[in-house]
Design a protein around this motif. Structure first.
Motif, mmCIF file in Angstrom:
data_model
loop_
_atom_site.group_PDB
_atom_site.id
_atom_site.type_symbol
_atom_site.label_atom_id
_atom_site.label_comp_id
_atom_site.label_asym_id
_atom_site.label_seq_id
_atom_site.Cartn_x
_atom_site.Cartn_y
_atom_site.Cartn_z
ATOM 1 N N ARG A 284 39.766 23.647 44.707
ATOM 2 C CA ARG A 284 41.328 24.750 45.498
ATOM 3 C C ARG A 284 41.142 25.824 45.448
ATOM 4 N N PRO A 285 42.179 27.287 45.708
ATOM 5 C CA PRO A 285 42.210 28.787 45.319
ATOM 6 C C PRO A 285 42.171 28.947 44.420
ATOM 7 N N THR A 286 41.622 29.894 43.645
ATOM 8 C CA THR A 286 41.580 30.043 42.341
ATOM 9 C C THR A 286 42.328 30.223 41.343
ATOM 10 N N GLY A 287 43.712 31.388 43.157
ATOM 11 C CA GLY A 287 45.085 31.265 41.715
ATOM 12 C C GLY A 287 44.516 33.025 40.896
ATOM 13 N N THR A 288 43.535 33.596 41.792
ATOM 14 C CA THR A 288 43.860 35.639 41.164
ATOM 15 C C THR A 288 43.148 36.446 42.481
ATOM 16 N N ASP A 289 42.902 37.248 42.074
ATOM 17 C CA ASP A 289 42.975 38.288 43.513
ATOM 18 C C ASP A 289 41.770 37.997 43.901
ATOM 19 N N ALA A 290 40.828 36.917 43.907
ATOM 20 C CA ALA A 290 39.807 36.478 44.238
ATOM 21 C C ALA A 290 40.130 35.697 45.528
ATOM 22 N N ASN A 291 41.128 35.478 46.022
ATOM 23 C CA ASN A 291 41.736 34.558 46.932
ATOM 24 C C ASN A 291 42.162 35.506 48.003
ATOM 25 N N ILE A 292 42.826 36.535 48.034
ATOM 26 C CA ILE A 292 43.534 37.728 49.264
ATOM 27 C C ILE A 292 41.718 38.034 49.230
ATOM 28 N N MET A 293 41.085 38.459 48.245
ATOM 29 C CA MET A 293 40.079 39.266 48.754
ATOM 30 C C MET A 293 38.759 38.725 49.466
ATOM 31 N N GLN A 294 38.665 37.603 49.667
ATOM 32 C CA GLN A 294 37.447 37.097 50.295
ATOM 33 C C GLN A 294 38.126 36.912 52.313
ATOM 34 N N ILE A 295 39.245 36.630 51.935
ATOM 35 C CA ILE A 295 39.891 36.599 53.710
ATOM 36 C C ILE A 295 40.491 38.282 54.098
ATOM 37 N N ASN A 296 39.541 39.067 52.841
ATOM 38 C CA ASN A 296 40.345 40.026 54.188
ATOM 39 C C ASN A 296 39.344 41.068 54.874
ATOM 40 N N ARG A 297 39.974 41.147 56.222
ATOM 41 C CA ARG A 297 38.975 41.579 57.222
ATOM 42 C C ARG A 297 38.471 41.125 57.635
ATOM 43 N N GLU A 298 36.783 40.509 57.629
ATOM 44 C CA GLU A 298 36.197 39.777 58.700
ATOM 45 C C GLU A 298 35.083 39.279 56.912
ATOM 46 N N GLY A 299 35.775 38.729 55.947
ATOM 47 C CA GLY A 299 35.591 38.131 54.805
ATOM 48 C C GLY A 299 34.178 38.733 53.921
ATOM 49 N N VAL A 300 34.647 38.599 52.764
ATOM 50 C CA VAL A 300 34.017 39.060 51.351
ATOM 51 C C VAL A 300 33.521 37.900 50.679
ATOM 52 N N ALA A 301 32.153 38.190 50.496
ATOM 53 C CA ALA A 301 31.644 37.766 49.299
ATOM 54 C C ALA A 301 32.748 37.700 47.526
ATOM 55 N N THR A 302 33.011 36.581 47.143
ATOM 56 C CA THR A 302 33.825 36.997 46.128
ATOM 57 C C THR A 302 33.597 36.101 44.971
ATOM 58 N N ALA A 303 33.821 36.220 44.016
ATOM 59 C CA ALA A 303 33.374 35.560 42.785
ATOM 60 C C ALA A 303 34.495 35.827 41.597
ATOM 61 N N VAL A 304 34.908 35.132 40.649
ATOM 62 C CA VAL A 304 35.824 35.059 39.686
ATOM 63 C C VAL A 304 35.041 35.284 38.317
ATOM 64 N N LEU A 305 35.287 36.229 37.803
ATOM 65 C CA LEU A 305 34.700 36.708 36.526
ATOM 66 C C LEU A 305 36.237 36.566 35.246
ATOM 67 N N SER A 306 36.036 35.467 34.282
ATOM 68 C CA SER A 306 36.660 34.996 33.308
ATOM 69 C C SER A 306 36.856 34.737 31.887
ATOM 70 N N VAL A 307 37.960 35.387 30.977
ATOM 71 C CA VAL A 307 37.763 35.537 29.454
ATOM 72 C C VAL A 307 38.786 34.264 29.193
ATOM 73 N N PRO A 308 38.475 32.906 28.074
ATOM 74 C CA PRO A 308 38.780 31.971 28.502
ATOM 75 C C PRO A 308 39.971 32.191 27.643
ATOM 76 N N ILE A 309 41.520 31.605 27.525
ATOM 77 C CA ILE A 309 42.767 31.830 26.705
ATOM 78 C C ILE A 309 43.684 30.917 26.930
ATOM 79 N N ARG A 310 43.462 30.096 25.070
ATOM 80 C CA ARG A 310 44.612 28.887 25.237
ATOM 81 C C ARG A 310 45.914 29.679 25.652
ATOM 82 N N TYR A 311 47.004 28.667 25.524
ATOM 83 C CA TYR A 311 48.796 28.478 25.409
ATOM 84 C C TYR A 311 48.750 29.856 26.538
ATOM 85 N N MET A 312 48.443 29.944 28.110
ATOM 86 C CA MET A 312 49.241 30.829 29.160
ATOM 87 C C MET A 312 50.124 31.217 29.183
#
Length: 345
Positions: A284-312
């Motif tokens: 599903r949508p990642t819940g990150t800024d990539a959600n909205i970047m992907q559908i900007n204007r005519e579309g954007v090639a998106t990726a998500v780079l993360s640091v894993p954490i516990r107890y968010m």
């Protein structure tokens, strides 16, 4: 090596969603100013730093806002009744300290807890909710609380509580997303030669609707967009639903929100630099800024780079310093090696 002093400054700087101007914005500008060609603040409050290049427009985004609290009522006894800004679980607030930003400066309060000695048996089975959580700021009535600077609308956040658990791990409120904001800044500061036209965005109001990324991506019109945000690491009680682990390296998603060719390129860069790369399935949508970047204007090639954490979204978010260091290295590698390429899926 992770600069623990800068990391802590970024984490502890004030900046609840919509109030990033209270502190974190200035820290970001100071940290990036000497390493970019230009830097500005847009009408919504995003910090947009530009490292000019002749290649594709690439937008890296790490949100600088925090979840937090807002006063919505001061009762006659001087207690503050609060509502959440973003995804705050009221159960995490019991017996904790809170930092407020009042008309008369920074103030602290505590969320009270009824001692078990005087609890009724039926109350011991109840979890805290927004009707029962109140903040004690030491006032002996509404008038004194107002004299201290508290008003309806005063904002607050979890009090600073940065601790180093051992050589490799830290625990603190607001690793989400200040740890990725830090990694983006450090990567940008260490970039040498690059072809891409790099835009580094410290975005606002992600926790309340990805608002900063929406306006920044519209203004920049990137061809490639990489969101840097935390993700879940294995922890007690996850029922084996979480795959990434602390100390296993940075995480990158796969799924509909992710451009497969960009994701494959990132994997190549990780292998080139000997960086272990963990995978997270995101159907599903990642819940990150990539959600909205992907559908900007005519579309954007998106990726998500993360640091894993516990107890968010708690006061004890926990990360591994080795993951932070490896994420900086991978982000730097992407900044230096992204170039014109066919990213049509």
């Amino acid at each position: 090596m992770v600069d623990m002093e800068l990391l802590r400054r970024i984490i502890e700087a004030p900046g609840v969603s919509g109030y990033e101007f209270l502190g974190v914005r200035d820290v970001v500008i100071e940290a990036l100013r000497d390493y970019v060609d230009e830097i500005k603040v847009d009408k919504l409050g995003n910090v947009i730093a530009h490292k000019k290049g002749d290649g594709p427009r690439v937008m890296f985004a790490a949100h600088m806002d925090k979840i937090g609290l807002m006063v919505n009522y001061i009762d006659e006894n001087g207690y503050l009744h609060i509502v959440p800004i973003g995804g705050v679980d009221p159960r995490t607030l019991v017996a904790q300290r809170v930092r407020f930003f009042t008309e008369k400066g920074e103030r602290f309060g505590v969320v009270g807890h009824i001692p078990p000695h005087i609890q009724r048996p039926e109350d011991r089975k109840k979890a805290a909710d927004w009707d029962t959580v109140v903040v004690d700021v030491g006032a002996d009535g509404r008038e004194e609380a107002e004299e201290m600077g508290f008003r309806v609308g005063t904002v607050g956040e979890f009090a600073p509580a940065f601790v180093r658990l051992n050589e490799n791990r830290i625990a603190t409120p607001y690793l989400d997303d200040r740890v990725c904001l830090y990694t983006m800044i450090e990567a940008a500061r260490s970039v040498e030669e690059h072809e891409a036209d790099l835009y580094l965005v410290a975005s606002v109001q992600e926790e309340v609707g990805l608002r900063g990324a929406r306006v920044a991506s519209y203004a920049i019109d990137p061809e490639i967009g990489i969101a840097m945000d935390v993700t879940f690491a294995k922890q007690v009680g996850d029922k084996d639903r979480i795959v990434p682990k602390l100390g296993g390296g940075p995480v990158m998603d796969v799924g509909p929100n992710i451009n497969p060719k960009l994701r494959a390129f990132a994997g190549e860069i990780a292998r080139k630099y000997g960086i272990p790369l963990q995978v997270e399935a995101s159907p599903r949508p990642t819940g990150t800024d990539a959600n909205i970047m992907q559908i900007n204007r005519e579309g954007v090639a998106t990726a998500v780079l993360s640091v894993p954490i516990r107890y968010m979204h708690s006061q004890v978010e926990t990360a591994d310093i080795r993951d932070i260091d490896m994420t900086i290295k991978l982000a730097r590698g992407l900044m230096e090696e992204l170039r014109e390429m066919d990213l049509t899926p």
